[in-house]
Design an enzyme around this catalytic site. Structure first.
Site, PDB file in Angstrom:
ATOM      1  N   ASP B  34       1.211  -0.809   0.083  1.00 32.82           N
ATOM      2  CA  ASP B  34      -0.071   0.099  -0.015  1.00 32.82           C
ATOM      3  C   ASP B  34       0.881   1.300  -0.038  1.00 32.82           C
ATOM      4  O   ASP B  34       1.679   1.767   0.565  1.00 32.82           O
ATOM      5  CB  ASP B  34      -0.996  -0.039   1.204  1.00 32.82           C
ATOM      6  CG  ASP B  34      -2.307   0.965   0.880  1.00 32.82           C
ATOM      7  OD1 ASP B  34      -2.510   0.922   2.646  1.00 32.82           O
ATOM      8  OD2 ASP B  34      -2.761   1.238   0.045  1.00 32.82           O
ATOM      9  N   HIS B  51       2.747   3.560  -9.019  1.00 37.92           N
ATOM     10  CA  HIS B  51       2.858   2.422  -9.157  1.00 37.92           C
ATOM     11  C   HIS B  51       3.735   1.299 -10.283  1.00 37.92           C
ATOM     12  O   HIS B  51       4.275   0.123  -9.471  1.00 37.92           O
ATOM     13  CB  HIS B  51       1.443   2.296  -9.607  1.00 37.92           C
ATOM     14  CG  HIS B  51      -0.108   2.754  -9.424  1.00 37.92           C
ATOM     15  ND1 HIS B  51       0.076   1.868  -8.540  1.00 37.92           N
ATOM     16  CD2 HIS B  51      -0.852   2.891 -10.029  1.00 37.92           C
ATOM     17  CE1 HIS B  51      -1.218   2.099  -8.025  1.00 37.92           C
ATOM     18  NE2 HIS B  51      -1.773   3.273  -9.400  1.00 37.92           N
ATOM     19  N   LEU B 150       6.353 -17.094  -6.439  1.00 39.28           N
ATOM     20  CA  LEU B 150       5.426 -15.747  -6.063  1.00 39.28           C
ATOM     21  C   LEU B 150       3.724 -16.234  -5.834  1.00 39.28           C
ATOM     22  O   LEU B 150       3.579 -16.541  -7.806  1.00 39.28           O
ATOM     23  CB  LEU B 150       5.971 -14.988  -7.061  1.00 39.28           C
ATOM     24  CG  LEU B 150       5.263 -13.650  -7.171  1.00 39.28           C
ATOM     25  CD1 LEU B 150       5.543 -12.850  -6.210  1.00 39.28           C
ATOM     26  CD2 LEU B 150       6.087 -13.055  -8.087  1.00 39.28           C
TER      27      LEU B 150
END
Lengths: 281, 335
Positions: B34, B51, B150
């Site tokens: 976040d 981002h 992952l």
């Protein structure tokens, strides 16, 4: 070489442990002093050192005001920007102190929170439900300021049955006593129910979605999900608390529920009031 | 390789890593990454840049995890709730994801060398078809690698995941593979998107928010939760070490709580089996009460047959999921 690293690791953890114990010790000591200046000065000294402490904000000891103070809970509640509709007290400590928990419950209700839940990892409160309720009623008498003869009435929700208090209600709060069985086990039971319906051809698997499951897991349509969980104790985990219901819940940690003060609770509520929820946007 | 930054730790970092590794280490860490947009505002750059930097930080963090022998990482990349954002932002994120997955496939050799298995958890049908196909190709291509894992949560919320697991179990009942009485906590766990992974030991959320935002709610019930105020694109190796220290602090009490929960689960399963056996005997028996040994035999038989049913069902479920992905990849090949 591995032995050296292990030794250093041991030393590091011992130091951190001592550090944590000192902080807690200072906190209880300072609480008993009325000297605000002292407490501020010592805090200023401690906070820079507390680099690896989980929640430095909770280091600030509360000014030492204890029993005997008149609580202005109602006005305090109104002064906050937002109050949680549903607060949960998660006791992640070994020995629960019923008096302290009862205090917390009564303060929460007095401040204006409609739903209060109490949870512990071992299901102790569930098993000793009546003892907790007695303690709460006792504390309610002792601690509340009877402003304009407005008395709080508490509705106890336990295993779905509702016990009504005798007093006439002008302000009503609901207390729920929860245990780990209300978490994953409830979800599994709901899943079994839905699968049985499918087995009996009353439903198809395609009918199952988040809304259907949510309505099964909601104890009553009016009970909101917990907005805030106050966690008491050193363990940094939800310990199985209502997994389904806590998707948007704020978590605020407090070191311990033992000798917790109203100021501790109120500062946590102030912190909650400043949280911004964007809800994905 | 773009998804995992190349490089080693410097001397001080290596020393600290070795000291940490003397204690219990998490095997599976989950991240809620976040703070990208706040970082962009702080640096006065475009949101999209925030981002992108967030993705670069992910690559770096994966490198650190490997250096710390943490072999499984789950990240919250895109929530179903994030679809509520502006069309521009959502399209930008979809485009970023598409480029990253395409790049991933171009680095197939590196993935094989590092043995990276990529999994994507979520409701992929909510995504644009071309992105679905790229994801499917990446997942299928790395399926057999097993040195590190992952898991990327994309178009994911925990409630959707749990509801989906219940739906799958209901499907199993519809198909006659399992009975409704076979539904248990363990089985539900195995029907989640994350069924191939153990539960995370440690969950880290950055940017100072102190909520779970519908992420791995079922799987993290006994995980160590660490909330850190640093913004994700500014995450450092020392932040990670700090989180691991807190995990080490909480290790014993959490282990105890987990063991206790597991014992409770086993007891519940045992009692459920007992109840089913009692039911069966009542219906099929001849009214005569069985002796303890026969009852015990009946219980063992029932448990064995239940476990066999469950294994068959889970096999069918895995096959269904694999077919979905393979269909997407063949669609992509034809296109």
């Amino acid at each position: 070489m591995a032995v050296v690293y292990e030794f250093v690791w041991q030393v590091l953890h011992v130091l951190l442990h001592i550090h944590r114990t000192l902080i807690t010790w200072f906190r209880t000591r300072l609480r008993n002093w009325n000297g605000q200046l002292w407490s501020r000065a010592l805090t200023a000294l401690l906070v820079p050192i507390a680099l690896s402490f989980p929640n430095p904000k909770n280091l600030v000891p509360a000014p030492g005001k204890r029993v005997g103070r008149r609580y202005r809970c109602g006005t305090d509640g109104k002064s906050l920007e937002k109050l949680p509709d549903h607060i949960a007290l998660l006791i992640a400590e070994e020995e629960p102190r019923y008096t302290d928990i009862a205090n917390l419950v009564v303060w929460c209700m007095a401040v204006g929170i409609s739903y209060v839940s109490v949870y512990d990892n071992y299901g102790v409160f569930r098993r000793n439900n009546s003892r907790l309720m007695d303690e709460i009623l006792k504390q309610q008498q002792e601690l509340l300021d009877l402003e304009g003869s407005k008395q709080l009435s508490v509705e106890f929700l336990n295993n779905g049955t509702v016990k009504q208090d005798q007093q006439v209600l002008s302000c009503q709060s609901v207390l729920k006593v929860l245990s780990p069985d209300d978490g994953k086990l409830r979800i599994v039971q709901a899943a079994q129910q839905l699968c049985r319906a499918v087995e009996q051809r009353e439903k198809t698997s395609k009918d199952i979605n988040v809304t259907v499951l949510d309505s099964l897991l909601r104890e009553s349509k009016s009970t909101p999900d917990p907005d805030l969980v106050l966690k008491f104790g050193p363990v940094e985990s939800t310990l199985g608390f209502l997994p389904w219901h806590i998707r948007l819940t704020e978590f605020i940690s407090l070191p311990s529920h033992v000798d917790v003060s109203y100021e501790d609770l109120f500062s946590a509520l102030q912190r909650y009031a400043s949280c911004e929820q964007r809800l994905g946007k | 390789m773009s998804w995992i930054r190349e490089g080693e730790l410097n001397l001080i970092e290596k020393l600290s890593a070795n000291i940490l590794k003397a204690g219990p280490m998490p095997k599976h860490v989950a991240f809620i990454m976040d703070g990208n947009r706040r970082y962009a505002r702080k640096r006065q750059v475009e949101r999209q840049e925030g981002h992108t930097q967030g993705f670069d930080k992910l690559a770096e963090t994966l490198r650190w995890c490997l250096n710390l022998s943490i072999h499984e990482v789950t990240v919250y990349a895109f929530s179903i709730e994030n679809f509520k954002r502006s069309k521009d932002e959502v399209d930008g994120l979809m485009e970023l994801a598409k480029q990253k997955f395409i790049r991933l496939l171009e680095e197939q050799e590196n993935l094989e060398k590092h043995g990276v298995c990529i999994r994507v958890l979520g409701d992929l049908t909510l995504l644009p078809l071309d992105l679905q196909q790229h994801i499917a190709r990446a997942v299928v291509a790395t399926r057999t690698y097993n040195k590190c894992f992952l898991n990327v949560c994309f178009a994911y919320t925990s409630r959707h995941e749990i509801a989906n697991a219940v739906r799958e179990m209901a499907w199993g009942v519809e198909q006659g593979l399992i009975k409704s009485s076979d539904v248990s906590e363990a089985l539900l766990g195995q029907c989640l998107y994350s069924s191939n992974s153990p539960n995370p030991d440690l969950l880290i959320r950055t940017s100072g928010e102190v909520r779970l935002s519908d992420f791995l709610l079922w799987q993290t019930s006994h995980s160590c939760l660490v909330f850190q105020s640093v913004l994700w694109p500014e995450y450092s190796f020392w932040n990670l070490c700090d989180a691991i220290l807190q995990y080490q602090f909480n290790h014993r009490p959490l282990q105890k709580a987990r063991d206790q929960h597991r014992e409770g689960q086993a007891l519940q399963q045992y009692e459920a089996d007992l109840a089913c056996v009692a039911d069966l005997l009542q219906h099929h028996g001849n009214g005569k009460p069985l002796d303890a040994q026969r009852r015990q035999e009946a219980l063992l038989n029932y448990t064995a047959s239940r476990e066999e049913r469950v294994q068959n069902f889970l096999g069918a479920l895995q096959h269904k999921r694999d077919s979905f992905l393979t269909d997407l990849t063949s669609q992509a090949a034809l296109a």
